[in-house]
Design an enzyme around this catalytic site. Structure first.
Site, PDB file in Angstrom:
ATOM      1  N   LYS A  21     -17.141 -19.419  32.880  1.00  0.00           N
ATOM      2  CA  LYS A  21     -17.080 -19.131  31.445  1.00  0.00           C
ATOM      3  C   LYS A  21     -15.634 -19.139  30.943  1.00  0.00           C
ATOM      4  CE  LYS A  21     -18.883 -15.055  30.280  1.00  0.00           C
ATOM      5  NZ  LYS A  21     -18.128 -14.234  29.322  1.00  0.00           N
ATOM      6  N   ARG A  26     -11.524 -22.076  27.696  1.00  0.00           N
ATOM      7  CA  ARG A  26     -10.174 -22.632  27.512  1.00  0.00           C
ATOM      8  C   ARG A  26     -10.219 -24.148  27.377  1.00  0.00           C
ATOM      9  NH1 ARG A  26     -10.355 -17.678  29.576  1.00  0.00           N
ATOM     10  NH2 ARG A  26      -8.504 -16.370  29.542  1.00  0.00           N
ATOM     11  N   GLY A 101     -15.893 -11.307  23.840  1.00  0.00           N
ATOM     12  CA  GLY A 101     -14.528 -10.817  23.623  1.00  0.00           C
ATOM     13  C   GLY A 101     -13.507 -11.929  23.812  1.00  0.00           C
ATOM     14  N   ASP A 321     -14.524  -7.981  36.348  1.00  0.00           N
ATOM     15  CA  ASP A 321     -15.918  -8.224  35.962  1.00  0.00           C
ATOM     16  C   ASP A 321     -16.895  -7.976  37.110  1.00  0.00           C
ATOM     17  OD1 ASP A 321     -15.181  -8.851  33.402  1.00  0.00           O
ATOM     18  OD2 ASP A 321     -15.133 -11.010  33.742  1.00  0.00           O
ATOM     19  N   LYS A 348     -15.476  -2.746  27.845  1.00  0.00           N
ATOM     20  CA  LYS A 348     -16.075  -4.074  28.007  1.00  0.00           C
ATOM     21  C   LYS A 348     -17.329  -4.160  27.124  1.00  0.00           C
ATOM     22  CE  LYS A 348     -13.145  -5.905  30.857  1.00  0.00           C
ATOM     23  NZ  LYS A 348     -12.310  -7.023  30.402  1.00  0.00           N
TER      24      LYS A 348
HETATM   25  C1  S3P Z   1     -11.674 -12.938  30.444  1.00  0.00           C
HETATM   26  C2  S3P Z   1     -10.856 -11.928  30.805  1.00  0.00           C
HETATM   27  C3  S3P Z   1     -11.305 -10.636  31.318  1.00  0.00           C
HETATM   28  C4  S3P Z   1     -12.801 -10.584  31.599  1.00  0.00           C
HETATM   29  C5  S3P Z   1     -13.605 -11.350  30.620  1.00  0.00           C
HETATM   30  C6  S3P Z   1     -13.142 -12.791  30.524  1.00  0.00           C
HETATM   31  C7  S3P Z   1     -11.081 -14.209  29.990  1.00  0.00           C
HETATM   32  O1  S3P Z   1     -10.962  -9.652  30.398  1.00  0.00           O
HETATM   33  O2  S3P Z   1     -13.248  -9.248  31.637  1.00  0.00           O
HETATM   34  O3  S3P Z   1     -14.967 -11.338  30.986  1.00  0.00           O
HETATM   35  O4  S3P Z   1     -11.780 -15.239  29.993  1.00  0.00           O
HETATM   36  O5  S3P Z   1      -9.904 -14.200  29.632  1.00  0.00           O
HETATM   37  P1  S3P Z   1      -9.459  -9.042  30.340  1.00  0.00           P
HETATM   38  O6  S3P Z   1      -8.612  -9.715  31.384  1.00  0.00           O
HETATM   39  O7  S3P Z   1      -8.981  -9.343  28.990  1.00  0.00           O
HETATM   40  O8  S3P Z   1      -9.672  -7.595  30.654  1.00  0.00           O
END
Ligand code: S3P
Length: 434
Positions: A21, A26, A101, A321, A348
């Site tokens: 994901k 990206r 997020g 995660d 989260k």
């Molecule tokens: C992610 C970064 C992580 C992760 C999220 C995906 C990403 O969060 O928990 O599921 O793709 O940048 P953080 O590193 O911001 O805590």
């Protein structure tokens, strides 16, 4: 949807989780603002994919899904015609990041540098997750950004502004925050220097540099670049976090052997393998190679005599995660496992400390919540019960794996929540149960 799971006598098979994901997000975002045409295959699936693609298309990105792609040879691929750094257009409606997020924080870095007005929102969970960590540094860079509760909660609005570089120390080791600032750096008149408190996933850095971006990385410090990017084709490896569920199932089940071909093995993501190895898990890795700049390998796990471990400090961002399902693994390990310094779990998709403790306690685990983690004493047995997802895909899937390990029947309400990142998860669970 309600899923009822029982533990099969054997757990043998090959599982191919969806595309990663983080890398898919990206690849679609950066190729949309590059010059050239790219093909991204093995793209992630699920609701978070729709959220990211929906936001990019709302900004005018030219992304087309092809099946049986002649160019990449893949069953499904996305063709992205990049518009260059300044080719996006003002969205006529509010952008919706749904539950994602990563979508909200990475797209915010992009919106901050555009010369048009935009608003981004998300679902109930995302509208309650902390955004001050991005709005503060973006505002320091010159972004004109507003949000609820003194700019700390979405919806967030942006109005055209010109950005300049800043030097900042990130308050949390978050890849979403880091990536947001790196993307905003593409639109800044001068470089930013970003100091990370600890290493987090580095997919943005790897991909940008493969596109000719001008990032300089010196230990934990990143100097951003603002060069035009060249599109790159990406074959996305299997999601490391999606794979983790099967790794734990395989390590904890008394008669198991599970292989995950092409699993993402980026060292900023493989904390889960390090933890499992420290727990004495039987894991073998073959066929390690680079796939578009990202390490991958075929990982096999089988029945293991697990021992307790400590998961804390700089390891946390590299395993963030996977902590709920690792807490499940600790239930099958000899001794007491301590998870500490993991307060990020509270912000989260759900409060993952409380949610994990709630599920595992209902299943009879010896687990205790602490302010920044959990303490779990292995009893080598769980008993099926009714559990909840707390609206969180990773808790839904942790419950599913618990069901494969517990005695009796485990009933999971709202199990469809897994589809945020892994829509075929329950099918794989059924196949493994046969
Ligand atoms: C992610 C970064 C992580 C992760 C999220 C995906 C990403 O969060 O928990 O599921 O793709 O940048 P953080 O590193 O911001 O805590």
């Amino acid at each position: 949807m309600i899923s009822k799971i029982t533990s099969p006598a054997r757990l043998h098979g090959i599982v191919k989780p969806p595309g990663d994901k983080s890398i898919s997000h990206r690849a679609s975002l950066l190729n949309s603002i590059s010059k050239g045409v790219s093909h991204v295959s093995n793209f992630c699936v699920g609701d978070d994919r729709s959220s990211m693609l929906g936001c990019l298309r709302g900004l005018g990105a030219n992304i087309t899904r092809h099946t049986n792609c002649k160019i990449s040879g893949a069953e499904e691929c996305f063709e992205i015609i990049g518009s260059g750094l300044h080719g996006l257009t003002e969205p006529s409606d509010v952008l919706n990041a749904g539950n994602s997020g990563t979508t909200m924080r990475l797209i915010s870095g992009l919106l901050a540098g555009q010369d048009f007005f935009s608003v981004i929102t998300g679902d109930d969970s995302l509208r309650n997750r902390p955004m001050k960590r991005i709005t503060t540094p973006l505002a320091q860079m010159g972004a004109y950004i507003n949000g609820r509760d003194d700019d700390s909660l979405a919806p967030l609005s942006f109005k055209g502004s010109s950005l300049r570089g800043i030097e900042c120390t990130m308050p949390v080791a978050s890849a979403q925050l880091k990536s947001c600032l790196i993307i905003a750096g593409l639109y800044s008149s001068s470089p930013s220097i970003i100091h990370q408190p600890a290493e987090s996933r580095d997919h943005t850095e790897r991909m940008l540099n493969s596109m000719g971006g001008n990032l300089e990385i010196n230990g934990l410090a990143i100097k951003t670049g603002n060069k035009e990017l060249s599109s790159v084709d990406v074959k996305v490896p299997s999601d490391t976090s999606g794979s983790a569920f099967w790794l734990i199932a395989g390590a904890c089940h008394p008669d198991s052997r599970i292989t995950i071909p092409g699993m993402g093995m980026n060292p900023t993501r493989t904390g889960v393998l390090e933890v499992l190895e420290s727990m004495n898990a039987n894991i073998t890795i073959e066929n390690e190679h680079l796939e578009g700049g990202e390490p991958t390998g075929d990982v096999t796990v089988s029945t293991s005599d697990l021992i307790a471990t400590e998961i804390s400090g700089d390891l946390i961002p590299r395993v963030v995660d996977e902590l709920p399902v690792l807490a499940l693994a600790a239930c099958f390990a000899k001794g007491t496992t301590v998870i500490a310094n993991a307060e990020e779990l509270r912000v989260k998709e759900s409060d993952r400390i409380s949610a994990t403790v709630d599920s595992l306690q209902r299943l009879g685990a010896q687990i205790e919540e602490t302010s920044d983690g959990m303490r779990i004493t292995g009893t080598h047995t769980l008993t099926g019960a009714e559990v909840e997802t707390h609206g969180d895909h990773r808790i839904a899937m942790t419950n599913g794996i618990a069901g494969l390990l517990a005695a009796g029947e485990t009933t999971i309400g709202n199990s469809e929540d897994a589809s945020v990142s892994y829509p075929s998860f329950w099918e794989v669970v059924s196949e493994l149960q046969e």
